[in-house]
Design an enzyme around this catalytic site. Structure first.
Site, PDB file in Angstrom:
ATOM      1  CD  GLU A  22      -1.873  -2.309   1.673  1.00  0.00           C
ATOM      2  OE1 GLU A  22      -0.694  -2.604   1.978  1.00  0.00           O
ATOM      3  OE2 GLU A  22      -2.832  -3.077   1.848  1.00  0.00           O
TER       4      GLU A  22
ATOM      5  CG  MET B 276      23.376  11.862   3.079  1.00  0.00           C
ATOM      6  SD  MET B 276      24.576  12.965   2.283  1.00  0.00           S
ATOM      7  CE  MET B 276      23.619  13.614   0.913  1.00  0.00           C
TER       8      MET B 276
ATOM      9  CG  PHE C 165     -10.003  -9.211  10.947  1.00  0.00           C
ATOM     10  CD1 PHE C 165      -8.765  -9.675  11.383  1.00  0.00           C
ATOM     11  CD2 PHE C 165     -10.264  -9.194   9.593  1.00  0.00           C
ATOM     12  CE1 PHE C 165      -7.822 -10.116  10.476  1.00  0.00           C
ATOM     13  CE2 PHE C 165      -9.326  -9.633   8.675  1.00  0.00           C
ATOM     14  CZ  PHE C 165      -8.091 -10.096   9.124  1.00  0.00           C
ATOM     15  CD  GLN C 166      -7.602  -6.893   7.277  1.00  0.00           C
ATOM     16  OE1 GLN C 166      -8.506  -6.604   6.524  1.00  0.00           O
ATOM     17  NE2 GLN C 166      -6.466  -7.462   6.857  1.00  0.00           N
TER      18      GLN C 166
ATOM     19  CE  LYS D 244     -17.430  -5.809   3.209  1.00  0.00           C
ATOM     20  NZ  LYS D 244     -16.927  -7.156   3.500  1.00  0.00           N
TER      21      LYS D 244
END
Lengths: 565, 163
Positions: free
Chosen positions: A49, A474, A111-112, A161
């Site tokens: 993502e 760097m 969940f999630q 949802k």
């Protein structure tokens, strides 16, 4: 009546969104189903993502449109945070649509589930949780409006949802009014007049142009203004391309790795015209040292909070850079005489230029600066260059001469390693057929390397210029200079064979070890393999450092320079 | 310098955390904060007592104005204003202290709003300094509990904060 999920897609269509970058999951299944039933909005399936958000970000940076990402709840959201923060720091307009668990589960550690609005709040311009399907279309309209207007920035819309399943009439508002959000566009005419007066009196002027010039599409106007004034122009890292780098009035990039002439001109100027820039720590170095010179500062910025934040400003002008410069040009039409002493200032600048601060030592190994110079030649200076963060980023910024805006795509504010490859994807989706090179290092590229798979799926022929020194360059440079060469954790060992890795993903891999092979390899990549992603692993001189350098806490003129050649 | 910032903000869930988050993220002080809906229920009015140099205060107002939900911001302490804070203080009120507590409440124009055999709850309104003085004037051993609302304030005369 259509479902919430269909409303989401219809909104995207109304906003003329041609592609979204995303990753499906439980909470967004309805939205993905609605996406499946149409072909107006294309979906790019990333492999992580974070890359979806970076790609959407680069889509915005490289075009004048708003990039869109779509992810699921919980880990889908937390994976986007780096990308959102990256866009936020560079004021990039973007809309991130996130799934959320059903309304009745919110707060129950479902969940999630995660507190999306809470987690993203500090790194968004604004965010929303949609609680009623009737508000959905209006909220998405607001999100696009807020993202793209004023000082742009990312906006998150969190959609539970159940909302995507509910049915509702679809009515997309044409325009929108918000009593709490009315960004100023036009600058105050009195202030602009005052600014023009000061510019007239300037003896050692400089135009200091930042990312705001690019964001407001003011590059052409700025060039017109600079030419009229005959003032030197320096660009920030974010402002590269906002003024043609090959122009005689350009003194190059300023700041921590700015040119000798740019940093000196900025420091010793008696009048600074700051345009869409914010005097950040990487630009002016130590603020006390910077304020030791007496000068007058004119600052044009759309965000009042950027003005007088780090450097006290004499003439603040709040407004859109494009509109303000336009007003200035109108006033200048009435006649403008540059102070005769400006000619002496140019002589002084030429003297500083004589130091040739970007000259670099030669070596039997490939020098990274040389690769970028050759890349510039081979691409005719007209490619989109994305980069990651580190030495390679500075080399790209210093040695690729950007003449056009929106060609230099990098993470300036947040300094996010790993953006380069997904940035290339976003650029190509917004500019199909364009030449895109990702100048990166073996450290950064591995942070989002899984996206080579996405590039294969969608045929995105990015040229990966991997400046491989086997070190986090760097970090190594700082350790060499300030930590008595104690190279703590800056060696990257057990590197993959990048050629085989590229081939494993179905791409072309090349390993280039000799200076004389650099140009032919680049030519081959951009002609014979024009339509392929080519991973070019350049084995470079491991001792190459970025100069000039203003060490942390030092003043802008206290540069460490490469030895004179 | 002490400043009272008044904010009109959309009465949306999460509005308070946007403001509080801004202060903590940028390292500004909040000495007190009060918030409640206005006569227009779609708007909340927030009063923040903060402190900082002029430069910091300039940034605080600018950053607050930048929040999308914020409609208006005013630094009340820049001009004539009145400010009040409400305190409820529960004190031990037994024996000779019972009469003394009553007298103290009267002197400070407080009101006793709850009485038991051994305690009083005194309601006191005024500038914060007055509430501080009242606490200082009491025998610390007799104070059982205090609760203060934080400062709220309003501009004098024609100075009006409204949409």
């Amino acid at each position: 009546m259509i479902s919430g999920a269909e409303i989401v897609i219809r909104c995207l269509q109304e906003e003329k969104v041609d592609c979204v970058f995303g990753y499906p999951g439980g909470s967004v299944l309805h939205i993905y189903d609605a996406l499946f039933k149409q072909d107006q909005v294309k979906h790019i399936l990333v492999r992580h993502e974070q890359a979806a958000v970076h790609a959407a970000d680069a889509y915005s940076r490289s075009s004048q449109r708003v990039g869109v990402a779509l992810v699921t709840s919980g880990p889908g959201v937390t994976n986007t945070v780096t990308g959102i923060a990256t866009a936020y720091m560079d004021s990039i307009p973007m809309v991130v649509l996130t799934g959320q668990v059903p309304t009745q589960y919110i707060g129950q550690d479902a969940f999630q589930e995660c507190d999306t609005v809470g987690i993203t709040r500090p790194c968004v311009k604004h965010n929303f949780l949609v609680k009623d399907v009737k508000d959905l279309a209006l909220t998405i309209k607001k999100a696009f409006h807020i993202a793209a207007t004023g000082r742009p920035g990312p906006v998150v819309v969190d959609i539970p949802k159940d909302i995507t399943a509910q049915m509702c009439e679809f009515d997309y508002p044409k325009s929108i009014q918000m009593r709490s959000y009315n960004p100023v566009v036009k600058g105050h005419l009195g202030q602009i007049k005052k600014a023009v007066q000061i510019l007239q009196e300037a003896k050692r002027p400089i135009i200091y142009a930042g990312g705001g010039v690019i964001l407001s599409d003011a590059a052409e106007k700025l060039t017109e203004l600079a030419r009229k004034l005959n003032f030197p122009v320096t660009n920030t890292l974010m402002g590269l391309g906002g003024y043609p780098a090959t122009d005689a009035q350009s003194v190059g990039m300023l700041g921590m790795h700015g040119t000798f002439e740019a940093n000196n001109a900025m420091h010793y100027a008696d009048v600074i015209l700051a345009v869409g820039a914010r005097f950040d720590d990487r630009v002016i170095g130590n603020p006390e040292h910077f304020s030791s010179e007496k000068r007058r500062v004119i600052h044009i910025d759309i965000d009042p909070s950027s003005i007088s934040k780090r450097v006290k400003v004499d003439v603040p002008i709040v407004g859109n850079v494009l509109d303000v410069i336009d007003e200035m040009l109108k006033l200048l039409d009435g006649g403008f005489t540059t102070d005769p002493e400006v000619a002496d200032w140019w002589k002084q600048i030429d003297e500083w230029r004589g130091r040739k601060s970007l000259a670099y030592r030669q070596s039997d190994h490939i020098m990274p600066q040389f690769v970028v110079e050759k890349l510039y030649e081979v691409t005719g200076g007209d490619a989109f260059i994305t980069s990651d963060v580190g030495q390679h980023q500075m080399f790209a910024a210093q040695y690729y001469k950007f003449d056009k805006p929106r060609r230099w795509i990098n993470s300036g504010g947040l300094g996010t390693m790993g953006v380069g490859l997904p940035y290339g994807m976003g650029v190509l989706m917004a500019n199909p057929g364009a030449q895109v090179a990702c100048v990166t290092g073996e450290g950064s590229i591995q942070m989002c390397i899984q996206e080579m798979s996405t590039c294969k799926q969608y045929g995105l022929p990015i040229k990966i210029i991997n400046l491989n020194n086997g070190m986090l360059g760097m970090v190594r440079q700082w350790q060499e200079m300030f930590y008595s060469k104690r190279y703590s954790q800056s060696y990257v060992t057990s590197l993959p064979d990048f050629v085989k890795l590229a081939e494993a993903y179905g791409h072309v891999g090349m390993r280039i070890e000799k200076p004389e092979d650099v140009e032919p390899a680049l030519r081959k990549a951009f002609t014979e393999h024009k339509d392929d992603l080519v991973f070019m692993d350049f084995i470079i001189d491991p001792g190459a450092n970025v100069f000039p350098m203003v060490a942390a806490g030092k003043g802008l003129t206290e540069m460490i320079l490469a030895e004179e050649l | 310098m002490r400043h009272i910032i008044s904010i009109l903000i959309e009465n949306e869930s999460g509005a308070l955390s946007r403001v509080a988050g801004l202060f903590s993220a940028r390292g500004y002080n909040i000495e007190s904060l009060t918030v409640a809906p206005t006569e227009d229920p779609s708007l909340s009015r927030m009063t923040i007592l903060t402190s900082g140099s002029d430069d910091v205060l300039e940034q605080i107002t600018k950053q607050l104005n930048k929040l999308v939900d914020v409609v208006k911001v005013v630094d009340l302490s820049e001009a004539a204003h009145v400010e009040r804070e409400l305190m409820l203080i529960k004190v031990r009120a037994t024996g000779k202290d019972r009469e003394e507590m009553k007298r103290m409440a009267d002197i400070f124009r407080g009101r006793i709003i709850d009485v038991t055999e051994s305690t009083y709850v005194i309601e006191l309104t005024g500038a914060s300094s007055k509430l501080d003085s009242f606490i200082a004037a009491l025998d610390a051993g007799l104070i059982l509990e205090t609760v203060r609302t934080g400062v709220c304030g309003i501009g004098r005369g024609d100075r009006i904060l409204k949409v």
